[in-house]
Write a protein that holds these residues in place. Structure first.
Motif, PDB file in Angstrom:
ATOM      1  N   GLY A 106      43.339  42.162  42.792  1.00  0.00           N
ATOM      2  CA  GLY A 106      42.281  41.306  42.244  1.00  0.00           C
ATOM      3  C   GLY A 106      40.919  41.897  42.566  1.00  0.00           C
ATOM      4  O   GLY A 106      40.362  41.640  43.634  1.00  0.00           O
ATOM      5  N   ALA A 153      38.372  41.588  40.302  1.00  0.00           N
ATOM      6  CA  ALA A 153      37.372  40.824  39.549  1.00  0.00           C
ATOM      7  C   ALA A 153      36.516  39.946  40.467  1.00  0.00           C
ATOM      8  O   ALA A 153      36.986  39.432  41.483  1.00  0.00           O
ATOM      9  CB  ALA A 153      38.080  39.935  38.521  1.00  0.00           C
ATOM     10  N   VAL A 203      35.444  36.768  40.385  1.00  0.00           N
ATOM     11  CA  VAL A 203      35.734  35.520  39.655  1.00  0.00           C
ATOM     12  C   VAL A 203      34.727  34.450  40.078  1.00  0.00           C
ATOM     13  O   VAL A 203      34.490  34.263  41.278  1.00  0.00           O
ATOM     14  CB  VAL A 203      37.169  35.021  40.000  1.00  0.00           C
ATOM     15  CG1 VAL A 203      37.522  33.806  39.159  1.00  0.00           C
ATOM     16  CG2 VAL A 203      38.182  36.138  39.816  1.00  0.00           C
ATOM     17  N   ALA A 204      34.159  33.748  39.101  1.00  0.00           N
ATOM     18  CA  ALA A 204      33.204  32.686  39.444  1.00  0.00           C
ATOM     19  C   ALA A 204      33.923  31.594  40.228  1.00  0.00           C
ATOM     20  O   ALA A 204      35.025  31.173  39.844  1.00  0.00           O
ATOM     21  CB  ALA A 204      32.610  32.096  38.168  1.00  0.00           C
ATOM     22  N   ASP A 205      33.313  31.161  41.305  1.00  0.00           N
ATOM     23  CA  ASP A 205      33.947  30.110  42.107  1.00  0.00           C
ATOM     24  C   ASP A 205      33.873  28.754  41.402  1.00  0.00           C
ATOM     25  O   ASP A 205      34.713  27.900  41.602  1.00  0.00           O
ATOM     26  CB  ASP A 205      33.262  30.019  43.482  1.00  0.00           C
ATOM     27  CG  ASP A 205      33.564  31.252  44.320  1.00  0.00           C
ATOM     28  OD1 ASP A 205      34.692  31.764  44.210  1.00  0.00           O
ATOM     29  OD2 ASP A 205      32.666  31.726  45.049  1.00  0.00           O
ATOM     30  N   PRO A 264      40.145  27.693  39.713  1.00  0.00           N
ATOM     31  CA  PRO A 264      41.332  27.990  40.538  1.00  0.00           C
ATOM     32  C   PRO A 264      41.156  29.329  41.230  1.00  0.00           C
ATOM     33  O   PRO A 264      40.492  30.221  40.690  1.00  0.00           O
ATOM     34  CB  PRO A 264      42.460  28.061  39.495  1.00  0.00           C
ATOM     35  CG  PRO A 264      41.782  28.306  38.186  1.00  0.00           C
ATOM     36  CD  PRO A 264      40.416  27.704  38.283  1.00  0.00           C
ATOM     37  N   ASP A 265      41.728  29.461  42.431  1.00  0.00           N
ATOM     38  CA  ASP A 265      41.707  30.766  43.111  1.00  0.00           C
ATOM     39  C   ASP A 265      42.925  31.559  42.615  1.00  0.00           C
ATOM     40  O   ASP A 265      44.065  31.278  42.995  1.00  0.00           O
ATOM     41  CB  ASP A 265      41.738  30.578  44.629  1.00  0.00           C
ATOM     42  CG  ASP A 265      41.422  31.897  45.339  1.00  0.00           C
ATOM     43  OD1 ASP A 265      42.040  32.926  44.982  1.00  0.00           O
ATOM     44  OD2 ASP A 265      40.544  31.894  46.217  1.00  0.00           O
ATOM     45  N   ILE A 266      42.664  32.530  41.772  1.00  0.00           N
ATOM     46  CA  ILE A 266      43.748  33.256  41.094  1.00  0.00           C
ATOM     47  C   ILE A 266      44.568  34.062  42.100  1.00  0.00           C
ATOM     48  O   ILE A 266      45.802  34.033  42.096  1.00  0.00           O
ATOM     49  CB  ILE A 266      43.169  34.177  39.992  1.00  0.00           C
ATOM     50  CG1 ILE A 266      42.301  33.354  39.029  1.00  0.00           C
ATOM     51  CG2 ILE A 266      44.281  34.894  39.243  1.00  0.00           C
ATOM     52  CD1 ILE A 266      41.509  34.181  38.033  1.00  0.00           C
ATOM     53  N   LEU A 267      43.850  34.771  42.980  1.00  0.00           N
ATOM     54  CA  LEU A 267      44.533  35.627  43.960  1.00  0.00           C
ATOM     55  C   LEU A 267      45.441  34.785  44.857  1.00  0.00           C
ATOM     56  O   LEU A 267      46.617  35.142  45.079  1.00  0.00           O
ATOM     57  CB  LEU A 267      43.485  36.375  44.797  1.00  0.00           C
ATOM     58  CG  LEU A 267      44.001  37.213  45.958  1.00  0.00           C
ATOM     59  CD1 LEU A 267      44.892  38.360  45.467  1.00  0.00           C
ATOM     60  CD2 LEU A 267      42.823  37.789  46.773  1.00  0.00           C
ATOM     61  N   GLY A 280      43.278  41.925  47.684  1.00  0.00           N
ATOM     62  CA  GLY A 280      42.046  41.251  47.267  1.00  0.00           C
ATOM     63  C   GLY A 280      40.834  42.102  47.583  1.00  0.00           C
ATOM     64  O   GLY A 280      40.905  43.047  48.382  1.00  0.00           O
ATOM     65  N   PHE A 281      39.726  41.779  46.948  1.00  0.00           N
ATOM     66  CA  PHE A 281      38.438  42.429  47.228  1.00  0.00           C
ATOM     67  C   PHE A 281      37.484  41.363  47.725  1.00  0.00           C
ATOM     68  O   PHE A 281      37.366  40.303  47.095  1.00  0.00           O
ATOM     69  CB  PHE A 281      37.860  43.051  45.947  1.00  0.00           C
ATOM     70  CG  PHE A 281      38.233  44.500  45.772  1.00  0.00           C
ATOM     71  CD1 PHE A 281      39.540  44.858  45.503  1.00  0.00           C
ATOM     72  CD2 PHE A 281      37.269  45.488  45.880  1.00  0.00           C
ATOM     73  CE1 PHE A 281      39.894  46.194  45.348  1.00  0.00           C
ATOM     74  CE2 PHE A 281      37.607  46.829  45.733  1.00  0.00           C
ATOM     75  CZ  PHE A 281      38.917  47.178  45.460  1.00  0.00           C
ATOM     76  N   LYS A 305      39.228  35.665  54.823  1.00  0.00           N
ATOM     77  CA  LYS A 305      39.729  35.484  53.439  1.00  0.00           C
ATOM     78  C   LYS A 305      41.146  36.005  53.306  1.00  0.00           C
ATOM     79  O   LYS A 305      41.977  35.426  52.621  1.00  0.00           O
ATOM     80  CB  LYS A 305      38.834  36.270  52.462  1.00  0.00           C
ATOM     81  CG  LYS A 305      37.757  35.431  51.885  1.00  0.00           C
ATOM     82  CD  LYS A 305      36.885  36.202  50.937  1.00  0.00           C
ATOM     83  CE  LYS A 305      35.580  35.440  50.799  1.00  0.00           C
ATOM     84  NZ  LYS A 305      34.561  36.188  50.101  1.00  0.00           N
ATOM     85  N   LYS A 340      43.959  33.470  52.115  1.00  0.00           N
ATOM     86  CA  LYS A 340      44.608  33.667  50.811  1.00  0.00           C
ATOM     87  C   LYS A 340      46.009  34.273  50.957  1.00  0.00           C
ATOM     88  O   LYS A 340      46.702  34.482  49.976  1.00  0.00           O
ATOM     89  CB  LYS A 340      43.726  34.555  49.923  1.00  0.00           C
ATOM     90  CG  LYS A 340      42.344  33.955  49.668  1.00  0.00           C
ATOM     91  CD  LYS A 340      41.591  34.634  48.542  1.00  0.00           C
ATOM     92  CE  LYS A 340      40.154  34.114  48.479  1.00  0.00           C
ATOM     93  NZ  LYS A 340      39.569  34.181  47.148  1.00  0.00           N
TER      94      LYS A 340
HETATM   95  O1  C5P Z   1      35.269  35.146  45.700  1.00  0.00           O
HETATM   96  P1  C5P Z   1      36.059  35.613  46.890  1.00  0.00           P
HETATM   97  O2  C5P Z   1      35.219  36.336  47.886  1.00  0.00           O
HETATM   98  O3  C5P Z   1      36.934  34.559  47.460  1.00  0.00           O
HETATM   99  O4  C5P Z   1      37.009  36.773  46.274  1.00  0.00           O
HETATM  100  C1  C5P Z   1      37.960  37.424  47.082  1.00  0.00           C
HETATM  101  C2  C5P Z   1      39.140  37.794  46.229  1.00  0.00           C
HETATM  102  O5  C5P Z   1      39.670  36.638  45.610  1.00  0.00           O
HETATM  103  C3  C5P Z   1      38.875  38.779  45.106  1.00  0.00           C
HETATM  104  O6  C5P Z   1      39.980  39.643  45.071  1.00  0.00           O
HETATM  105  C4  C5P Z   1      38.816  37.918  43.858  1.00  0.00           C
HETATM  106  O7  C5P Z   1      39.274  38.613  42.704  1.00  0.00           O
HETATM  107  C5  C5P Z   1      39.758  36.780  44.223  1.00  0.00           C
HETATM  108  N1  C5P Z   1      39.380  35.504  43.596  1.00  0.00           N
HETATM  109  C6  C5P Z   1      40.253  34.936  42.676  1.00  0.00           C
HETATM  110  N2  C5P Z   1      39.927  33.723  42.122  1.00  0.00           N
HETATM  111  C7  C5P Z   1      38.805  33.079  42.449  1.00  0.00           C
HETATM  112  C8  C5P Z   1      37.905  33.637  43.384  1.00  0.00           C
HETATM  113  C9  C5P Z   1      38.238  34.873  43.932  1.00  0.00           C
HETATM  114  O8  C5P Z   1      41.282  35.519  42.362  1.00  0.00           O
HETATM  115  N3  C5P Z   1      38.525  31.917  41.906  1.00  0.00           N
END
Ligand code: C5P
Length: 402
Positions: free
Chosen positions: A273, A275, A277-279, A306-309, A323-324, A338, A342
Motif C-alpha cells: 500500500g 497510496a 489514501v485520504a483519511d 476505510p483503512d484499506i491496508l 505499508g508506507f 502504525k 495495522k
Molecule cells: O495514512 P496512514 O499514515 O495511516 O498510511 C499508512 C499506510 O496505510 C499506507 O500504506 C496507506 O496506503 C495505508 N492506508 C490505507 N487506507 C487508509 C489510510 C492509509 O490503506 N484509509
C-alpha cells in the motif's frame, strides 16, 4: 541487511548521431548501480570523443582489437568476461547487419560474437533505413538469436525527417537494462500495489486531495515487474505512464480504491500500500457546484474512509502486507505504532515533506527484526532495494508455512 548485487556491462557505442545520448546513458546506468565499460567503434569516435566517455565511466575507452593495455592482448574476449550484458546504444543499421551475420571485423563486433552474456541493442537510424527490408530481416534475425532489441521510437530525426528510427531516451534504455539485469526474486508472485493520492469530491468540480505524485508507487510496481512478479497497480489520479507489463486500474476516491483492492486482494501473494489514501471524505458531496453566499463560513462534514491496508492485513489468509508511513516528525516511532496497529509485517517510513512529489527518497524499513535505514537515492533505486527486502521476508514466510 539490504542486499545489493552490483552489475556491470560493456556499453558499445557505434557511429550514429545518437552517440551523444550514450554519454547520458553512462550516467543513467550508473544511477541504477551498473558499472560501465565503454567500447567505441571507429565511426563513433568521429561523433563523440573517447575522453567524454572516459571521464564519465572512469575507465579507459577501448576501440582497438589488439589493444596492448589489455593484459593478454585479447580485448575482443577479455572485455566482456564477467560482464552481465553487452549493451549497444546506439546500434546503427550497419552494426545491426554485422551482428545479424556474425561479422567480427572490429573490437565491438568481435566482442559481441565472442560474448558469454546477453546482448541488448538500441537501434538508431533514419526511418527509411529502419523500414528497409534488409534491416527488417536483420532485426528479425537478431530477435530470433535471442538478442533483446529496445526501441526504436518514433519522432523527429537528425536528418529532418519524422518517423520510426529514433533511439530511445537514455533514461528509458537504462531502466530497461536495469530491469533486464534485476534478479528474478519474485518470479511468479502476484503483487497488488496501490499508488498516488485519492481525490474526495466536495462538489462536481472541487475536491480534497494531497500532493502524492505516485512516483514511489509506480517505481515499486516497475521494480516488482523487473523481479519477475505479476503486478496489478491500483492508481489514484496521477499523470504517469502505466508501467509496461502491469495490469492497471485507475480510481479516484478512497472508496473506489477500496473496491478495486477488494476485487484483487483475494488473488495476490503480496500487497504493498503505497497510496496516500485520504483519511476522510466529504459526507455528502454536492451534486451541483456549491455557490458562494454571503455567509462567511462553509462547513464540510467529513467522515472517515476505510483503512484499506488494515482491511487487507486482517483477511483470513492475508497476503504479505507492506505499508508506507509518511510522517513529518518522530518518523520511526509513529511508523512502528502504525505497523503494529495495522498488523503488517513491514512498514516503510519516510519523511512526508521530503518524499512527497520528489524524485528521491530516504526510507527506513521497520519489521519484526528491527529497523533498516536505506541511503537517500532515486525512487527507482529505493524501490529495487525494497523489493529485495520484501522478497527475503516473503520467502521466509513461505518457507515457514510449508
Ligand atoms: O495514512 P496512514 O499514515 O495511516 O498510511 C499508512 C499506510 O496505510 C499506507 O500504506 C496507506 O496506503 C495505508 N492506508 C490505507 N487506507 C487508509 C489510510 C492509509 O490503506 N484509509
Amino acid at each position: 541487511m539490504i542486499e545489493s548485487s552490483a552489475k556491470s556491462v560493456v556499453l558499445g557505442v557505434t557511429g550514429g548521431i545518437a552517440a551523444y545520448k550514450a554519454a547520458q546513458l553512462v550516467r543513467d546506468l550508473q544511477r541504477h548501480g551498473i558499472d560501465v565499460q565503454v567500447v567505441m567503434t571507429e565511426a563513433a569516435r568521429g561523433m563523440v570523443t573517447p575522453a567524454t566517455f572516459q571521464a564519465l565511466s572512469g575507465k579507459p575507452v577501448h576501440s582497438d582489437m589488439w589493444d596492448a593495455s589489455v593484459p593478454d592482448n585479447m580485448a575482443h574476449i577479455e572485455l566482456s568476461r564477467g560482464k552481465d550484458a553487452i549493451v549497444v546504444a546506439p546500434a546503427t543499421a550497419d552494426f545491426i547487419a554485422k551482428l545479424a551475420n556474425g561479422l567480427a571485423d572490429d573490437l565491438l563486433s568481435a566482442l559481441c560474437l565472442a560474448r558469454e552474456c546477453p546482448l541488448i541493442v538500441a537501434p538508431a537510424m533514419n526511418r527509411q533505413m529502419w523500414e528497409n527490408p534488409a534491416t527488417r530481416r536483420n532485426v528479425d534475425r537478431l530477435i530470433r538469436d535471442g538478442v533483446a532489441v529496445l526501441g526504436p521510437a518514433s519522432g523527429d530525426q537528425a536528418c529532418g525527417e519524422v518517423g520510426m528510427g529514433r533511439m530511445l531516451e537514455a533514461g528509458e534504455i537504462a531502466e530497461a537494462v536495469a530491469g533486464f539485469l534485476a534478479p528474478k526474486l519474485l518470479a511468479g508472485a502476484r503483487v497488488l500495489i496501490t499508488a498516488g493520492p485519492t481525490f474526495e469530491p466536495i462538489d462536481t468540480v472541487r475536491g480534497i486531495t494531497n500532493l502524492s505524485s505516485g512516483k514511489m508507487g509506480y517505481a515499486v510496481a516497475r521494480a516488482a515487474l523487473d523481479a519477475g512478479a505479476r503486478v496489478t497497480l491500483i492508481s489514484g489520479p496521477v499523470s504517469l505512464p502505466a508501467p509496461a507489463g502491469a495490469e492497471v486500474a485507475r480510481v479516484g476516491t478512497a472508496s473506489e480504491m477500496f473496491e478495486a483492492v477488494k476485487k484483487h486482494s483475494a488473488r495476490c501473494d503480496i500487497y504493498i500500500g503505497v497510496a496516500a489514501v485520504a483519511d476522510y471524505r466529504v459526507d455528502k458531496p454536492s451534486r451541483h457546484k456549491i455557490k458562494k453566499t454571503e455567509r462567511d463560513q462553509l462547513n464540510l462534514r467529513l467522515v472517515p474512509n476505510p483503512d484499506i491496508l488494515a482491511w487487507v492485513a486482517q483477511r483470513p489468509r492475508p497476503p504479505f502486507c507492506v505499508g508506507f508511513a509518511a510522517e513529518s516528525r518522530d518518523l520511526d516511532a509513529y511508523a512502528d505504532e502504525k505497523r503494529r496497529r495495522k498488523k503488517v509485517p513491514l512498514m516503510v517510513a519516510n519523511l512526508a515533506q521530503e518524499a512527497i512529489g520528489s524524485d528521491d527518497n530516504e526510507v527506513t524499513l521497520l519489521d519484526d527484526r528491527g529497523t533498516h535505514k536505506l541511503p537517500r537515492a532515486p525512487k527507482d533505486v529505493v524501490a529495487r532495494q525494497l523489493i529485495a527486502h520484501i522478497a527475503k521476508l516473503y520467502g521466509a514466510k513461505r518457507r515457514k508455512a510449508e
